[in-house]
Design an enzyme around this catalytic site. Structure first.
Site, PDB file in Angstrom:
ATOM      1  N   PHE A 150       0.809  -1.225   0.000  1.00  0.00           N
ATOM      2  CA  PHE A 150       0.000   0.000   0.000  1.00  0.00           C
ATOM      3  C   PHE A 150       0.841   1.273   0.000  1.00  0.00           C
ATOM      4  O   PHE A 150       0.356   2.339  -0.356  1.00  0.00           O
ATOM      5  CB  PHE A 150      -0.944   0.019   1.225  1.00  0.00           C
ATOM      6  CG  PHE A 150      -0.244   0.420   2.501  1.00  0.00           C
ATOM      7  CD1 PHE A 150      -0.051   1.770   2.813  1.00  0.00           C
ATOM      8  CD2 PHE A 150       0.250  -0.525   3.377  1.00  0.00           C
ATOM      9  CE1 PHE A 150       0.622   2.156   3.971  1.00  0.00           C
ATOM     10  CE2 PHE A 150       0.922  -0.157   4.540  1.00  0.00           C
ATOM     11  CZ  PHE A 150       1.106   1.192   4.829  1.00  0.00           C
ATOM     12  N   SER A 227       5.359  -7.020   3.493  1.00  0.00           N
ATOM     13  CA  SER A 227       5.937  -7.300   4.808  1.00  0.00           C
ATOM     14  C   SER A 227       6.772  -8.583   4.767  1.00  0.00           C
ATOM     15  O   SER A 227       6.589  -9.429   3.878  1.00  0.00           O
ATOM     16  CB  SER A 227       4.806  -7.431   5.828  1.00  0.00           C
ATOM     17  OG  SER A 227       3.907  -8.410   5.367  1.00  0.00           O
ATOM     18  N   CYS A 282       9.629   2.041   3.340  1.00  0.00           N
ATOM     19  CA  CYS A 282      10.555   0.939   3.637  1.00  0.00           C
ATOM     20  C   CYS A 282      11.964   1.477   3.836  1.00  0.00           C
ATOM     21  O   CYS A 282      12.833   0.786   4.335  1.00  0.00           O
ATOM     22  CB  CYS A 282      10.530  -0.086   2.521  1.00  0.00           C
ATOM     23  SG  CYS A 282      11.077   0.620   0.980  1.00  0.00           S
ATOM     24  N   GLU A 382       9.257  -4.178  12.971  1.00  0.00           N
ATOM     25  CA  GLU A 382       9.033  -2.990  12.141  1.00  0.00           C
ATOM     26  C   GLU A 382       7.749  -2.318  12.652  1.00  0.00           C
ATOM     27  O   GLU A 382       6.701  -2.958  12.718  1.00  0.00           O
ATOM     28  CB  GLU A 382       8.855  -3.424  10.683  1.00  0.00           C
ATOM     29  CG  GLU A 382       8.734  -2.273   9.721  1.00  0.00           C
ATOM     30  CD  GLU A 382       8.449  -2.746   8.288  1.00  0.00           C
ATOM     31  OE1 GLU A 382       7.663  -3.689   8.112  1.00  0.00           O
ATOM     32  OE2 GLU A 382       9.001  -2.136   7.360  1.00  0.00           O
TER      33      GLU A 382
HETATM   34  P1  NAD Z   1       1.574  -6.670   3.049  1.00  0.00           P
HETATM   35  O1  NAD Z   1       2.620  -7.730   3.143  1.00  0.00           O
HETATM   36  O2  NAD Z   1       0.458  -6.694   4.030  1.00  0.00           O
HETATM   37  O3  NAD Z   1       0.864  -6.702   1.604  1.00  0.00           O
HETATM   38  C1  NAD Z   1       1.634  -6.669   0.410  1.00  0.00           C
HETATM   39  C2  NAD Z   1       0.836  -7.372  -0.697  1.00  0.00           C
HETATM   40  O4  NAD Z   1       0.673  -8.755  -0.366  1.00  0.00           O
HETATM   41  C3  NAD Z   1      -0.576  -6.806  -0.918  1.00  0.00           C
HETATM   42  O5  NAD Z   1      -0.828  -6.776  -2.301  1.00  0.00           O
HETATM   43  C4  NAD Z   1      -1.477  -7.799  -0.192  1.00  0.00           C
HETATM   44  O6  NAD Z   1      -2.747  -7.925  -0.786  1.00  0.00           O
HETATM   45  C5  NAD Z   1      -0.718  -9.111  -0.318  1.00  0.00           C
HETATM   46  N1  NAD Z   1      -0.878  -9.978   0.861  1.00  0.00           N
HETATM   47  C6  NAD Z   1      -1.106  -9.591   2.147  1.00  0.00           C
HETATM   48  N2  NAD Z   1      -1.126 -10.673   2.963  1.00  0.00           N
HETATM   49  C7  NAD Z   1      -0.905 -11.740   2.178  1.00  0.00           C
HETATM   50  C8  NAD Z   1      -0.800 -13.146   2.434  1.00  0.00           C
HETATM   51  N3  NAD Z   1      -0.926 -13.646   3.660  1.00  0.00           N
HETATM   52  N4  NAD Z   1      -0.555 -13.957   1.390  1.00  0.00           N
HETATM   53  C9  NAD Z   1      -0.398 -13.485   0.139  1.00  0.00           C
HETATM   54  N5  NAD Z   1      -0.490 -12.167  -0.164  1.00  0.00           N
HETATM   55  C10 NAD Z   1      -0.732 -11.305   0.838  1.00  0.00           C
HETATM   56  O7  NAD Z   1       2.352  -5.274   3.061  1.00  0.00           O
HETATM   57  P2  NAD Z   1       1.743  -3.809   3.160  1.00  0.00           P
HETATM   58  O8  NAD Z   1       1.246  -3.595   4.545  1.00  0.00           O
HETATM   59  O9  NAD Z   1       0.849  -3.543   2.023  1.00  0.00           O
HETATM   60  O10 NAD Z   1       3.068  -2.925   2.925  1.00  0.00           O
HETATM   61  C11 NAD Z   1       3.935  -2.543   3.946  1.00  0.00           C
HETATM   62  C12 NAD Z   1       5.136  -3.459   4.032  1.00  0.00           C
HETATM   63  O11 NAD Z   1       5.848  -3.446   2.793  1.00  0.00           O
HETATM   64  C13 NAD Z   1       6.140  -3.005   5.072  1.00  0.00           C
HETATM   65  O12 NAD Z   1       6.609  -4.132   5.750  1.00  0.00           O
HETATM   66  C14 NAD Z   1       7.252  -2.364   4.257  1.00  0.00           C
HETATM   67  O13 NAD Z   1       8.520  -2.345   4.861  1.00  0.00           O
HETATM   68  C15 NAD Z   1       7.238  -3.237   3.046  1.00  0.00           C
HETATM   69  N6  NAD Z   1       7.863  -2.573   1.921  1.00  0.00           N
HETATM   70  C16 NAD Z   1       9.108  -2.985   1.564  1.00  0.00           C
HETATM   71  C17 NAD Z   1       9.762  -2.359   0.519  1.00  0.00           C
HETATM   72  C18 NAD Z   1      11.136  -2.776   0.099  1.00  0.00           C
HETATM   73  O14 NAD Z   1      11.606  -2.315  -0.917  1.00  0.00           O
HETATM   74  N7  NAD Z   1      11.811  -3.645   0.833  1.00  0.00           N
HETATM   75  C19 NAD Z   1       9.131  -1.317  -0.173  1.00  0.00           C
HETATM   76  C20 NAD Z   1       7.853  -0.930   0.231  1.00  0.00           C
HETATM   77  C21 NAD Z   1       7.221  -1.574   1.282  1.00  0.00           C
END
Ligand code: NAD
Length: 497
Positions: A150, A227, A282, A382
């Site tokens: 997101f 995540s 991130c 985090e």
């Molecule tokens: P999230 O892991 O909840 O969701 C990411 C994606 O995965 C979404 O499209 C979601 O629909 C899907 N998803 C969620 N739970 C799932 C599951 N159990 N199985 C399969 N798919 C699933 O992450 P978020 O809250 O949207 O984003 C924030 C996180 O992203 C933070 O941890 C942040 O650090 C990380 N992030 C990392 C980077 C990087 O470059 N390392 C960049 C941006 C964000």
């Protein structure tokens, strides 16, 4: 009636047949601004089939022509940058300036995709044996999948599909269900740029849809950002099904503050990098390690952070917006309470945060802890909110040890006036992005975004040359050509080694 977000399949924006929808909520007001479907199995199949069909034609489109489509797309994205940023602010909560930055960083990747002809160049060695040449060609793989978080609803989808498609692939994107309107606008502009139908498809959903896509036989590569637990799961499932996977996870980024650093620069950089975007980056700095005499700077850091006030997306004075959801706010408040219980000293408490005119927003004020130690949960997990932790170290070596012992490795930075300290840090620290007197070193697209340790699972990273490797396969060709009158030579006499 609330707008129902469409799926984008085979060049058409179609309403889902699903009975399951979730709300897209403005985090500053709780207003439901749209409903997003959880795509059905047959809709996921349609998206993949359309990408497969598009790939068969697109892979033969000359590389300079592929680049020209991206020139048009880049122009359109620039023309619509403000409109995209407004959509983004509304569904994500970021301030307008921050949203403009989110879109801009994505546009830069599209610019990079315009240089695909030179990025696709292979290698040649003439005369590996007498009259025999060997050369390598780079070829696309097929249907690539992207799953995005997101927190950067413009930049992160644009990390993925432009480079994949420029390389000659077709793409299926599953954006975050929390802010899918920005990626849909990116898809509309993609169509307007004239790309063939089916090259980019956007499906919506959550865990269930992701699970189906990860295992689908026609998906060749998986790019995931989110995540850590989900990144780990995506990497395991994808590789178990013989896909090529790059999975970017969460982070805990440290800034080392040396006592010789330019103090005013440190304070301003630290405030922007820690609570900017409500800490939902991130590459946010979530821990500052104060070394030696810099340990006395905690009160100055507090004063600087206290100036950073949250507010509405269109409030010029707001330093940051709300966190994405009620659940996210509860989680951040819970972590602050935990920090107090664990014995960290709460120097600035953002829990009781009110923004005039927006009583229902998910706002958390800038929060600062000091006396944090590495055994505390607030350090290990985090937080993803506007919370900065201060730790102390006697020496640079101790500060580096703290960072290297942390499981995450997305980015880190050092503020110092000593070239020797900076060089030692850059050489010894275990993190993928290093800033020297720069707080958030997100590399520009001709480099790659190179997280390490638990912040990344895979081999090739996002954008830059590494994206070309990720989205292509190398074919190595050895060729010999005969003159019309050439005599047959025994193959035994040809030595390739
Ligand atoms: P999230 O892991 O909840 O969701 C990411 C994606 O995965 C979404 O499209 C979601 O629909 C899907 N998803 C969620 N739970 C799932 C599951 N159990 N199985 C399969 N798919 C699933 O992450 P978020 O809250 O949207 O984003 C924030 C996180 O992203 C933070 O941890 C942040 O650090 C990380 N992030 C990392 C980077 C990087 O470059 N390392 C960049 C941006 C964000």
């Amino acid at each position: 009636m609330t707008n129902k977000i469409a799926l984008f399949i085979n060049g058409e924006f179609v309403q889902s047949r699903s009975e399951r929808f979730s709300d897209v909520v403005n985090p500053a007001t709780q207003e439901v601004i749209a409903k997003v479907p959880f795509a059905t199995d047959s809709e996921l199949e349609d998206a993949i089939a359309s990408a497969r069909a598009a790939f068969k034609l697109w892979r033969d489109v000359p590389v300079p022509d592929r680049a020209r489509y991206f020139f048009r797309y880049q122009t359109l994205l620039k023309e619509h940058q403000k409109e995209l940023a407004e959509i983004l602010s509304r569904e994500n909560g970021k301030t307008f300036q921050d949203a403009m930055g989110d879109v801009w960083r994505g546009i830069e990747i599209v610019e990079h995709a315009c240089s695909i002809p030179s990025l696709m160049m292979g290698e040649t060695v003439e005369n590996v044996a007498r009259g025999i040449d060997t050369y390598s060609n780079i070829q696309p793989l097929g249907v690539c999948l992207g799953i995005t978080p997101f927190n950067f609803p413009a930049m992160i989808p644009l990390w993925m599909f432009p480079m994949a498609i420029a390389c000659g692939n077709a793409f299926v994107l599953k954006p975050s269900e929390q802010d899918p309107m920005t990626p849909m606008r990116l898809a509309e502009l993609f169509m307007e740029a004239g790309f063939p139908k089916g090259l980019l498809n956007v499906v919506h959903g959550g865990k269930e849809q992701v699970e189906k896509l990860l295992k689908h036989k026609d998906i060749k590569t998986i790019s995931f950002v989110g995540s850590v637990p989900v990144a780990r799961h995506v990497y395991r499932t994808g590789t178990d099904h013989f896909k090529r996977v790059q999975a970017f996870g969460g982070a805990k980024n440290h800034m080392v503050v040396m006592p010789d650093a330019a103090k005013a620069q440190v304070l301003s950089a630290l405030a922007g990098a820690s609570v900017g975007a409500a800490g939902q980056r991130c590459m946010a700095i979530s821990v500052a390690v104060l070394v030696g005499e810099a340990k006395n700077w905690a009160e100055d850091i507090k004063a600087e952070l206290a100036k950073a006030k949250p507010g509405a997306w269109n409030d010029d004075k707001a330093a940051f917006g709300p966190v994405i959801s009620r659940a996210a706010k509860d989680r951040v408040l819970g972590m602050i309470a935990k920090g107090v219980d664990e014995g960290a000293r709460l120097l600035l408490d953002g829990r009781d945060c009110k923004v005039p005119g927006l009583p229902d927003g998910n706002f958390v004020g800038a929060t600062l802890f000091d006396k944090v130690t590495s055994n505390m949960d607030i350090y290990k997990e985090e937080i993803f909110g506007p919370v900065l932790l201060l730790m102390e170290a006697e020496t640079l070596e101790e500060a580096i040890r703290i960072i290297n012992d942390n499981p995450y490795g997305n980015g880190t930075s050092i503020f110092t006036n000593s070239g020797y300290a900076a060089r030692t840090f850059q050489n010894k620290v275990e993190a993928g992005q290093v800033g020297i007197n720069v707080p958030i070193p997100v590399p520009l697209p001709f480099f790659s975004f190179t997280g390490w340790k638990e912040s990344f699972f895979g081999d090739h990273h996002a954008y830059g040359k590494q994206a070309v490797r990720f989205y292509t396969e190398t074919k190595t060709i050895t060729a010999r050509w005969f003159a019309e009158d050439s005599k047959v030579q025994s193959n035994m006499t040809i030595k390739l080694q």
